[in-house]
Design a protein around this motif. Sequence first.
Motif, PDB file in Angstrom:
ATOM      1  N   UNK A 121       0.870  -1.317  -0.461  1.00 34.73           N
ATOM      2  CA  UNK A 121      -0.078   0.101   0.069  1.00 34.73           C
ATOM      3  C   UNK A 121       0.258   1.587  -0.486  1.00 34.73           C
ATOM      4  N   UNK A 122       0.539   2.095  -0.480  1.00 34.24           N
ATOM      5  CA  UNK A 122       0.716   3.331  -0.533  1.00 34.24           C
ATOM      6  C   UNK A 122       0.793   4.555   0.968  1.00 34.24           C
ATOM      7  N   UNK A 123       1.747   4.301   1.575  1.00 34.25           N
ATOM      8  CA  UNK A 123       2.063   5.111   2.312  1.00 34.25           C
ATOM      9  C   UNK A 123       1.034   6.460   2.182  1.00 34.25           C
TER      10      UNK A 123
ATOM     11  N   UNK B  52      -3.406   3.430  -8.073  1.00 33.26           N
ATOM     12  CA  UNK B  52      -2.914   2.474  -7.359  1.00 33.26           C
ATOM     13  C   UNK B  52      -4.491   1.090  -7.311  1.00 33.26           C
ATOM     14  N   UNK B  53      -5.238   2.275  -6.566  1.00 36.86           N
ATOM     15  CA  UNK B  53      -6.383   1.135  -6.777  1.00 36.86           C
ATOM     16  C   UNK B  53      -7.189   0.234  -8.046  1.00 36.86           C
ATOM     17  N   UNK B  54      -6.625   1.391  -9.199  1.00 38.41           N
ATOM     18  CA  UNK B  54      -7.138   0.763 -10.830  1.00 38.41           C
ATOM     19  C   UNK B  54      -6.023  -0.531 -10.539  1.00 38.41           C
ATOM     20  N   UNK B  55      -4.602  -0.539 -10.627  1.00 37.44           N
ATOM     21  CA  UNK B  55      -4.257  -1.205 -10.718  1.00 37.44           C
ATOM     22  C   UNK B  55      -4.132  -2.711 -10.243  1.00 37.44           C
ATOM     23  N   UNK B  56      -4.594  -2.716  -8.931  1.00 37.96           N
ATOM     24  CA  UNK B  56      -5.233  -3.613  -7.482  1.00 37.96           C
ATOM     25  C   UNK B  56      -6.332  -4.529  -9.141  1.00 37.96           C
ATOM     26  N   UNK B  57      -6.821  -3.701  -9.424  1.00 37.87           N
ATOM     27  CA  UNK B  57      -8.255  -4.252  -9.630  1.00 37.87           C
ATOM     28  C   UNK B  57      -7.278  -5.461 -10.720  1.00 37.87           C
TER      29      UNK B  57
ATOM     30  N   UNK C  53      -7.523 -11.150  -1.938  1.00 33.85           N
ATOM     31  CA  UNK C  53      -7.410 -10.436  -1.052  1.00 33.85           C
ATOM     32  C   UNK C  53      -7.319  -9.189  -1.915  1.00 33.85           C
ATOM     33  N   UNK C  54      -6.703  -9.176  -2.952  1.00 32.97           N
ATOM     34  CA  UNK C  54      -7.201  -8.151  -3.768  1.00 32.97           C
ATOM     35  C   UNK C  54      -8.007  -7.232  -3.672  1.00 32.97           C
ATOM     36  N   UNK C  55      -8.633  -7.595  -4.040  1.00 29.09           N
ATOM     37  CA  UNK C  55     -10.090  -6.868  -3.448  1.00 29.09           C
ATOM     38  C   UNK C  55     -10.389  -6.396  -2.161  1.00 29.09           C
ATOM     39  N   UNK C  56     -10.422  -7.035  -1.591  1.00 29.16           N
ATOM     40  CA  UNK C  56     -10.062  -6.633  -0.214  1.00 29.16           C
ATOM     41  C   UNK C  56      -9.221  -5.376   0.421  1.00 29.16           C
ATOM     42  N   UNK C  57      -7.831  -6.074  -0.093  1.00 27.19           N
ATOM     43  CA  UNK C  57      -7.042  -4.484  -0.315  1.00 27.19           C
ATOM     44  C   UNK C  57      -7.856  -3.207  -0.780  1.00 27.19           C
TER      45      UNK C  57
ATOM     46  N   UNK D 263     -10.112  -1.698   1.116  1.00 23.51           N
ATOM     47  CA  UNK D 263      -9.811  -1.197   2.615  1.00 23.51           C
ATOM     48  C   UNK D 263      -8.583   0.310   2.123  1.00 23.51           C
ATOM     49  N   UNK D 264      -8.193  -0.140   0.714  1.00 17.45           N
ATOM     50  CA  UNK D 264      -7.204   1.351   0.546  1.00 17.45           C
ATOM     51  C   UNK D 264      -8.914   2.584   0.417  1.00 17.45           C
ATOM     52  N   UNK D 265      -9.768   1.882  -0.435  1.00 15.57           N
ATOM     53  CA  UNK D 265     -10.716   2.978  -0.675  1.00 15.57           C
ATOM     54  C   UNK D 265     -11.757   3.794   0.010  1.00 15.57           C
TER      55      UNK D 265
END
Length: 179
Positions: free
Chosen positions: A4-6, A33-38, A132-136, A139-141
């Motif tokens: 995650x980005x700080x 970052x969210x788009x990359x995770x998706x 895990x990616x979706x959950x991350x 959480x970031x959102x």
Amino acid sequence: MTAPLPLPESFALTLRGYDREQVDERIDELLAEIRLLTADRDAAVAEAENLARRLEAARAGQAALQARVDRLCRTPADPAAVSDRVRRLLELADAEAAGIVGTARQRAAAIVREAEESAGRREADARARAAAIAEDARRRAERLAAAERRTAARLRAIDALLADAETLLEQESPLRAVA
């Protein structure tokens, strides 16, 4: 999966609050970052689907091979039409062919089981990674939304303080003119 980005502790203050450009840049970074995770999650799901299709193709190929083996194993000659020696040779050949077919079936079944287990493990791993990616991302959102709410609250508080300061300054101006 990327770390995650700080989030910065605070944004730089300007005359009327936070530097909106800095806040907008940070939000853009988090959205990227969210788009990359998706995209990572979607790729993992696509890989699981591809493995499932390959497993189905292997099963179909195995069924076709099984049908071909069954067709080839049928006795090609009628034992009553040949001599005892040839009949014995045909029986031995038939027994050997049955043994080969049995071994081939066992090997094919083992390969199919191994492929199914491997595909199941890979699919489970891909689904776990996708979850895990979706959950991350979720959480970031949530953190981003909370940071946005805190920033908005701080901006409202700063605007209120500035309005109070302006009111106080306006009230002091007439007093200075009298003195």
